[in-house]
Design an enzyme around this catalytic site. Structure first.
Site, short mmCIF file in Angstrom:
data_model
loop_
_atom_site.label_atom_id
_atom_site.label_comp_id
_atom_site.label_asym_id
_atom_site.label_seq_id
_atom_site.Cartn_x
_atom_site.Cartn_y
_atom_site.Cartn_z
N PHE A 198 -15.41 2.80 7.78
CA PHE A 198 -14.02 3.16 7.49
C PHE A 198 -13.72 3.26 5.99
CE2 PHE A 198 -14.03 -1.53 8.00
CZ PHE A 198 -13.43 -1.93 6.81
N HIS B 88 -1.61 -5.43 1.52
CA HIS B 88 -2.86 -6.18 1.31
C HIS B 88 -2.53 -7.56 0.77
CE1 HIS B 88 -6.85 -7.32 -0.15
NE2 HIS B 88 -6.21 -7.79 -1.21
N GLU C 147 -9.60 -11.01 -7.21
CA GLU C 147 -8.74 -9.83 -7.14
C GLU C 147 -7.68 -9.83 -8.23
OE1 GLU C 147 -7.41 -9.64 -3.05
OE2 GLU C 147 -9.47 -9.47 -2.31
N ARG D 105 -1.06 -14.82 3.89
CA ARG D 105 -1.79 -14.19 5.00
C ARG D 105 -1.01 -14.37 6.32
NH1 ARG D 105 -6.16 -10.57 4.22
NH2 ARG D 105 -6.81 -11.12 6.33
N TYR E 170 -12.28 -3.62 -2.86
CA TYR E 170 -12.81 -3.63 -1.50
C TYR E 170 -14.34 -3.67 -1.49
CZ TYR E 170 -8.10 -2.71 0.29
OH TYR E 170 -6.77 -2.80 0.62
N LYS F 6 0.83 -1.20 0.00
CA LYS F 6 0.00 0.00 0.00
C LYS F 6 0.88 1.26 0.00
CE LYS F 6 -3.82 -2.38 2.42
NZ LYS F 6 -4.59 -2.45 3.70
N ASN G 74 -1.67 -0.16 7.43
CA ASN G 74 -1.10 -1.50 7.69
C ASN G 74 -0.26 -2.06 6.55
OD1 ASN G 74 -3.27 -2.05 6.07
ND2 ASN G 74 -4.26 -3.52 7.44
N1 UDP Z 1 -9.46 -1.15 7.69
C1 UDP Z 1 -9.50 0.01 8.44
N2 UDP Z 1 -10.21 0.02 9.62
C2 UDP Z 1 -10.90 -1.08 10.06
C3 UDP Z 1 -10.84 -2.25 9.29
C4 UDP Z 1 -10.12 -2.26 8.12
O1 UDP Z 1 -8.90 1.03 8.06
O2 UDP Z 1 -11.52 -1.02 11.12
C5 UDP Z 1 -8.71 -1.15 6.44
C6 UDP Z 1 -7.32 -1.79 6.56
O3 UDP Z 1 -6.44 -1.08 5.68
C7 UDP Z 1 -7.55 -3.19 6.07
C8 UDP Z 1 -8.58 -2.95 4.97
O4 UDP Z 1 -9.41 -1.93 5.47
O5 UDP Z 1 -6.35 -3.79 5.59
C9 UDP Z 1 -9.42 -4.16 4.60
O6 UDP Z 1 -9.99 -4.72 5.77
P1 UDP Z 1 -10.03 -6.29 6.00
O7 UDP Z 1 -10.88 -6.55 7.19
O8 UDP Z 1 -10.42 -6.96 4.71
O9 UDP Z 1 -8.52 -6.63 6.39
P2 UDP Z 1 -7.35 -7.37 5.58
O10 UDP Z 1 -8.00 -8.40 4.70
O11 UDP Z 1 -6.63 -6.28 4.81
O12 UDP Z 1 -6.47 -7.98 6.63
MG MG Z 2 -9.59 -8.34 3.41
#
Ligand code: UDP
Ligand code: MG
Length: 151
Positions: free
Chosen positions: A58, A116, A127, A86, A50, A10, A113
């Site tokens: 968010f 992705h 994706e 993951r 997304y 990211k 974070n």
């Molecule tokens: N995210 C955020 N706040 C939240 C949850 C998610 O900003 O409370 C953002 C974060 O960048 C995350 C992305 O949204 O990586 C996608 O969320 P997901 O739950 O799919 O997490 P991931 O699959 O990236 O671990």
């Molecule tokens: Mg996700």
């Protein structure tokens, strides 16, 4: 055919200079990089990427974050690559991500974070198709494959 997953450094990860570190960790694990591109994502592709989060509170800040600079998009290949990646990237919230994981080592806030990765084989297929055309995915042999895998 081997399993595939979509991974993206990211904008915060790009700006912190950890593209090389990320690629190194996956290469060292034994995974194979089969596609890569550097770009600022369009709003359309952020929405597709997304889609399950479109209605989340968010989402507006997530979109601004992801479109705030170039991302480094990749496709990685290997046996069970979706769950391996993951595990290597760690929990969504960097504060809960284990040390030694990418998010555990490089992040603090959930909204920054750094990386992705697809969360299931189905989302990986979806994706990859959002971001890459099939002719952009390359097939080649890593010379260490015979000692990475138990045949
Ligand atoms: N995210 C955020 N706040 C939240 C949850 C998610 O900003 O409370 C953002 C974060 O960048 C995350 C992305 O949204 O990586 C996608 O969320 P997901 O739950 O799919 O997490 P991931 O699959 O990236 O671990
Ligand atoms: Mg996700």
């Amino acid at each position: 055919m081997m399993d595939r997953t979509f991974v993206m450094v990211k904008p915060d990860g790009v700006q912190r200079g950890i593209i090389g570190e990320v690629v190194s960790r996956f290469e060292a694990k034994g995974l194979k990089l089969i596609a890569a591109r550097f770009e600022v994502l369009s709003e359309k592709r952020v929405n597709e990427q997304y889609t399950e989060h479109l209605e989340k509170p968010f989402f507006p800040s997530l979109k601004k974050y992801i479109m705030g600079g170039p991302c480094f998009l990749m496709v990685w290949e290997g046996r069970n690559v979706v769950s391996i990646v993951r595990t290597v990237i760690g929990a969504t919230n960097p504060q809960e991500a284990a040390p030694g994981t990418i998010r555990g080592d490089f992040g603090i806030d959930i909204g920054r974070n750094v990386i992705h990765a697809s969360d299931s084989p189905d989302s990986a297929e979806r994706e990859i198709a959002i971001h890459f055309k099939s002719h952009e995915l390359f097939s080649y042999t890593r010379i260490d494959e015979p000692v990475i895998y138990e045949y």
